[in-house]
Design an enzyme around this catalytic site. Sequence first.
Site, PDB file in Angstrom:
ATOM      1  CG  HIS A  49      -0.262   0.444   2.484  1.00 23.54           C
ATOM      2  ND1 HIS A  49       0.510  -0.425   3.207  1.00 23.54           N
ATOM      3  CD2 HIS A  49      -0.213   1.617   3.145  1.00 23.54           C
ATOM      4  CE1 HIS A  49       0.989   0.198   4.263  1.00 23.54           C
ATOM      5  NE2 HIS A  49       0.572   1.446   4.259  1.00 23.54           N
TER       6      HIS A  49
HETATM    7  C1  UD1 Z   1      -2.028   6.247   5.105  1.00 26.54           C
HETATM    8  C2  UD1 Z   1      -0.716   6.793   5.650  1.00 26.54           C
HETATM    9  C3  UD1 Z   1       0.331   5.682   5.661  1.00 26.54           C
HETATM   10  C4  UD1 Z   1      -0.185   4.453   6.385  1.00 26.54           C
HETATM   11  C5  UD1 Z   1      -1.530   4.026   5.826  1.00 26.54           C
HETATM   12  C6  UD1 Z   1      -2.087   2.914   6.656  1.00 26.54           C
HETATM   13  C7  UD1 Z   1      -0.293   9.175   5.166  1.00 26.54           C
HETATM   14  C8  UD1 Z   1       0.473  10.107   4.321  1.00 26.54           C
HETATM   15  N1  UD1 Z   1      -0.192   7.871   4.816  1.00 26.54           N
HETATM   16  O1  UD1 Z   1      -1.804   5.867   3.758  1.00 26.54           O
HETATM   17  O2  UD1 Z   1       1.489   6.125   6.315  1.00 26.54           O
HETATM   18  O3  UD1 Z   1       0.735   3.412   6.245  1.00 26.54           O
HETATM   19  O4  UD1 Z   1      -2.438   5.135   5.872  1.00 26.54           O
HETATM   20  O5  UD1 Z   1      -2.961   2.104   5.984  1.00 26.54           O
HETATM   21  O6  UD1 Z   1      -0.946   9.567   6.095  1.00 26.54           O
HETATM   22  N2  UD1 Z   1      -9.132   5.104   0.717  1.00 26.54           N
HETATM   23  C9  UD1 Z   1     -10.332   4.430   0.676  1.00 26.54           C
HETATM   24  N3  UD1 Z   1     -11.004   4.244   1.854  1.00 26.54           N
HETATM   25  C10 UD1 Z   1     -10.542   4.701   3.049  1.00 26.54           C
HETATM   26  C11 UD1 Z   1      -9.331   5.398   3.063  1.00 26.54           C
HETATM   27  C12 UD1 Z   1      -8.628   5.581   1.899  1.00 26.54           C
HETATM   28  O7  UD1 Z   1     -10.798   3.993  -0.370  1.00 26.54           O
HETATM   29  O8  UD1 Z   1     -11.202   4.506   4.092  1.00 26.54           O
HETATM   30  C13 UD1 Z   1      -8.383   5.275  -0.559  1.00 26.54           C
HETATM   31  C14 UD1 Z   1      -8.648   6.633  -1.202  1.00 26.54           C
HETATM   32  O9  UD1 Z   1      -8.632   6.451  -2.588  1.00 26.54           O
HETATM   33  C15 UD1 Z   1      -7.428   7.431  -0.777  1.00 26.54           C
HETATM   34  C16 UD1 Z   1      -6.329   6.362  -0.744  1.00 26.54           C
HETATM   35  O10 UD1 Z   1      -6.982   5.195  -0.285  1.00 26.54           O
HETATM   36  O11 UD1 Z   1      -7.132   8.472  -1.666  1.00 26.54           O
HETATM   37  C17 UD1 Z   1      -5.188   6.724   0.165  1.00 26.54           C
HETATM   38  O12 UD1 Z   1      -5.660   7.003   1.498  1.00 26.54           O
HETATM   39  P1  UD1 Z   1      -4.811   7.923   2.492  1.00 26.54           P
HETATM   40  O13 UD1 Z   1      -5.393   7.888   3.838  1.00 26.54           O
HETATM   41  O14 UD1 Z   1      -4.572   9.244   1.877  1.00 26.54           O
HETATM   42  O15 UD1 Z   1      -3.395   7.231   2.521  1.00 26.54           O
HETATM   43  P2  UD1 Z   1      -3.005   5.702   2.771  1.00 26.54           P
HETATM   44  O16 UD1 Z   1      -2.419   5.172   1.512  1.00 26.54           O
HETATM   45  O17 UD1 Z   1      -4.135   4.971   3.373  1.00 26.54           O
HETATM   46  N1  UDP Z   2      -3.675  -4.852   9.029  1.00 24.20           N
HETATM   47  C1  UDP Z   2      -4.954  -5.364   9.177  1.00 24.20           C
HETATM   48  N2  UDP Z   2      -5.629  -5.762   8.039  1.00 24.20           N
HETATM   49  C2  UDP Z   2      -5.077  -5.696   6.797  1.00 24.20           C
HETATM   50  C3  UDP Z   2      -3.764  -5.169   6.666  1.00 24.20           C
HETATM   51  C4  UDP Z   2      -3.095  -4.741   7.805  1.00 24.20           C
HETATM   52  O1  UDP Z   2      -5.475  -5.451  10.284  1.00 24.20           O
HETATM   53  O2  UDP Z   2      -5.752  -6.065   5.823  1.00 24.20           O
HETATM   54  C5  UDP Z   2      -2.958  -4.399  10.233  1.00 24.20           C
HETATM   55  C6  UDP Z   2      -1.616  -5.043  10.451  1.00 24.20           C
HETATM   56  O3  UDP Z   2      -1.749  -6.260  11.142  1.00 24.20           O
HETATM   57  C7  UDP Z   2      -0.876  -3.994  11.256  1.00 24.20           C
HETATM   58  C8  UDP Z   2      -1.434  -2.702  10.703  1.00 24.20           C
HETATM   59  O4  UDP Z   2      -2.671  -3.027  10.067  1.00 24.20           O
HETATM   60  O5  UDP Z   2      -1.215  -4.076  12.622  1.00 24.20           O
HETATM   61  C9  UDP Z   2      -0.485  -2.123   9.697  1.00 24.20           C
HETATM   62  O6  UDP Z   2      -1.100  -1.067   9.037  1.00 24.20           O
HETATM   63  P1  UDP Z   2      -0.702  -0.611   7.576  1.00 24.20           P
HETATM   64  O7  UDP Z   2       0.043  -1.696   6.878  1.00 24.20           O
HETATM   65  O8  UDP Z   2      -1.937  -0.120   6.945  1.00 24.20           O
HETATM   66  O9  UDP Z   2       0.204   0.666   7.846  1.00 24.20           O
HETATM   67  P2  UDP Z   2       1.738   0.900   8.257  1.00 24.20           P
HETATM   68  O10 UDP Z   2       2.046   0.043   9.430  1.00 24.20           O
HETATM   69  O11 UDP Z   2       2.559   0.584   7.065  1.00 24.20           O
HETATM   70  O12 UDP Z   2       1.775   2.358   8.544  1.00 24.20           O
END
Ligand code: UD1
Ligand code: UDP
Length: 357
Positions: free
Chosen positions: A203
């Site tokens: 992701h």
């Molecule tokens: C964010 C964090 C990242 C973290 C991740 C955890 C920042 C800059 N990044 O990334 O560090 O590892 O969360 O998962 O804060 N979207 C949906 N549904 C949702 C949320 C998001 O469809 O509920 C989609 C949207 O298209 C959105 C994209 O995911 O534009 C990215 O979401 P965003 O929260 O901006 O960043 P993450 O990639 O989730």
């Molecule tokens: N996680 C989860 N379901 C998923 C993917 C990740 O519960 O489908 C959990 C995972 O076990 C960990 C956390 O989400 O505890 C990690 O989050 P993510 O990978 O979104 O973000 P990051 O740690 O890279 O910021």
Amino acid sequence: MKVLTVVGARPQFIKLAPVSRYLRRWHREVLVHTGQHYDDNLSEVFFRELEIPAPDYNLGVGSGTQGRQTGEMMIRLEEVLEREAPQAAIVYGDTNSTLAGALVAAKRHVPLLHVEAGLRSGNRAMPEELNRVLTDHVSDILCCPTETALRNLAREGLTRGAHLTGDVMYDAVLHNAGIARQRSGILARLGLEVKGYLLATIHRAENTDDPARLRGIVAALNALPGPIALPLHPRTRKVLAQQGLALAAHVLVLEPVGYLDMLALEMNARLILTDSGGVQKEAYFLAVPCVTLRDETEWVETVEAGWNTLAGAETQRILAAASASGAAPRAPAAGGATLFGDGRAHVKIVDLLAEVG
Ligand code: UD1
Ligand code: UDP
């Protein structure tokens, strides 16, 4: 003490759970969800499974560009801080919700505690790296999960208020691994056998937003022996469709799963491939070899201990790392207890609030 907590994204709910449970024994917590993550399987499921009380505020900010998302959060958070006048604020990790919470609290002179302080990748192109550096520099209490994190802060002159607390994600795994073993039926549901499959997550923006990197990772997953369980972040699902990238039939593309199902998938996998920070650590805590689909990691201890291999996003490198990972020499993974604390990071963190109370 009245403590205002700001969270907004999946990994923050998991980090919040052990801290909030303990914090509420001693203090009044006002919980703010920025709304950065809003799908049920990225947000609500964690509140249900981890028994986190419903947020006092959901700011409903949703998705957007870096500036718009962070800015909207700041505007709405400032109103909440003004109304609640907390004695301290807590932020977690390195998302845009972290930075927004940190800036607003610091500018209103609310003492700020950062959980998971001191992490560095050295890669300023990552939004998370900017969020971490900026948050650490405006925090009053810096709760470091590892010795490396404490050293990183010292290198930037941040020693006042910096403490080694251990990692709350380790606390969360200790609390929930047994529950996941009992309650999760995901292996049976997917027809997977213990140690008979791989688990992957992708992701991180540096992979999803770079077509060559994403192609390299997809080609590796398609070439690895299956089955591979792939709970897919919506961001990645969208980009794969836009780029017309297809996954082979042995890759089981799933919706994001809840924490208990994720722990069950992790602990029973033969190998984990991921670009997630949290998943790299959980692989280590659960003694599962990990191949990290990045060029650098903040969690260097897992690499030094032999449980994690940095493979980047190039197909052949990923395949080589995956086939070598079974044979790599490793320190016992029980090292989690020393490298990432003793499972009581949440207690140390809450106790540190006394410094500003
Ligand atoms: C964010 C964090 C990242 C973290 C991740 C955890 C920042 C800059 N990044 O990334 O560090 O590892 O969360 O998962 O804060 N979207 C949906 N549904 C949702 C949320 C998001 O469809 O509920 C989609 C949207 O298209 C959105 C994209 O995911 O534009 C990215 O979401 P965003 O929260 O901006 O960043 P993450 O990639 O989730
Ligand atoms: N996680 C989860 N379901 C998923 C993917 C990740 O519960 O489908 C959990 C995972 O076990 C960990 C956390 O989400 O505890 C990690 O989050 P993510 O990978 O979104 O973000 P990051 O740690 O890279 O910021």
